[in-house]
Design an enzyme around this catalytic site. Structure first.
Site, PDB file in Angstrom:
ATOM      1  N   LYS A  29      47.127  34.034  39.895  1.00  0.00           N
ATOM      2  CA  LYS A  29      46.781  33.025  38.899  1.00  0.00           C
ATOM      3  C   LYS A  29      47.094  31.600  39.365  1.00  0.00           C
ATOM      4  CE  LYS A  29      49.099  34.840  35.456  1.00  0.00           C
ATOM      5  NZ  LYS A  29      49.611  35.113  34.102  1.00  0.00           N
ATOM      6  N   CYS A  30      47.459  31.460  40.620  1.00  0.00           N
ATOM      7  CA  CYS A  30      47.794  30.151  41.199  1.00  0.00           C
ATOM      8  C   CYS A  30      46.509  29.379  41.515  1.00  0.00           C
ATOM      9  CB  CYS A  30      48.617  30.377  42.476  1.00  0.00           C
ATOM     10  SG  CYS A  30      49.072  28.870  43.352  1.00  0.00           S
ATOM     11  N   GLY A  31      46.584  28.079  41.417  1.00  0.00           N
ATOM     12  CA  GLY A  31      45.442  27.241  41.793  1.00  0.00           C
ATOM     13  C   GLY A  31      45.078  27.368  43.260  1.00  0.00           C
TER      14      GLY A  31
ATOM     15  N   ALA B 132      44.946  30.265  44.770  1.00  0.00           N
ATOM     16  CA  ALA B 132      44.453  31.639  44.960  1.00  0.00           C
ATOM     17  C   ALA B 132      43.145  31.725  45.750  1.00  0.00           C
ATOM     18  CB  ALA B 132      44.315  32.352  43.621  1.00  0.00           C
TER      19      ALA B 132
END
Length: 160
Positions: free
Chosen positions: A34-36, A38
């Site tokens: 869910k990290c930017g 990703a």
């Protein structure tokens, strides 16, 4: 000591020794779906596809220490596969810092510190490990996998 002295656990619960990859260079990455950052999964997969015939292994280690990962290891791995086409091994979710950190990450960060501290500051910190299991280089989360290709190619040339 080397990374080969550590056992790790795949997302399905299977534990194995990193000795399995002895004589193979590795790229070890702490990840979060869910990290930017990703979208780096796609670039990591391209690197894996491009260089695995030369022995490079890419290993993903999800962490929710920065609150950007699913709570289930298998669901996180499945999202990596379906969203980003990941085929490299994904592991169980673990901390990468502090007293509950996966021992492998204690080893990695003690051999390649960050600019200001040894701690991992964010998802997608990447460690390049040589074929002898020694940590050669640490790449910041914002360093794209594409920018690591010269270091990877140099390592692979030495490994032949």
């Amino acid at each position: 000591m080397s990374v080969y002295d550590y056992d790790v656990t795949l997302e399905n619960g299977e534990t194995y020794s990193l000795r399995k990859y002895e004589n193979h260079p590795m790229l070890i990455v702490n990840t979060a779906t869910k990290c930017g950052l990703a979208p780096q999964f796609k670039e990591l997969e391209r690197i894996y596809e491009r260089y695995r015939a030369q022995g490079l292994v890419v290993l993903g280690f999800p962490s929710n220490q920065f609150h950007q990962e699913l709570s289930d290891s298998q669901a996180a791995a499945q999202q990596c596969r379906t969203t980003y086409g990941v085929t490299f091994p994904m592991h169980q979710i673990h901390d990468v810092n502090g007293k509950n950190a996966l021992p492998l990450f204690d080893y990695l960060t003690s051999h390649q510190t960050g600019k200001l501290t040894r701690a991992i500051k964010w998802n997608f910190t990447k460690f390049l490990v040589d074929a002898n299991g020694h940590v050669l280089e640490r790449f910041a989360p914002t360093t794209t996998p594409q920018k690591m290709i010269p270091a990877i190619e140099q390592l692979l040339a030495k490994s032949l």
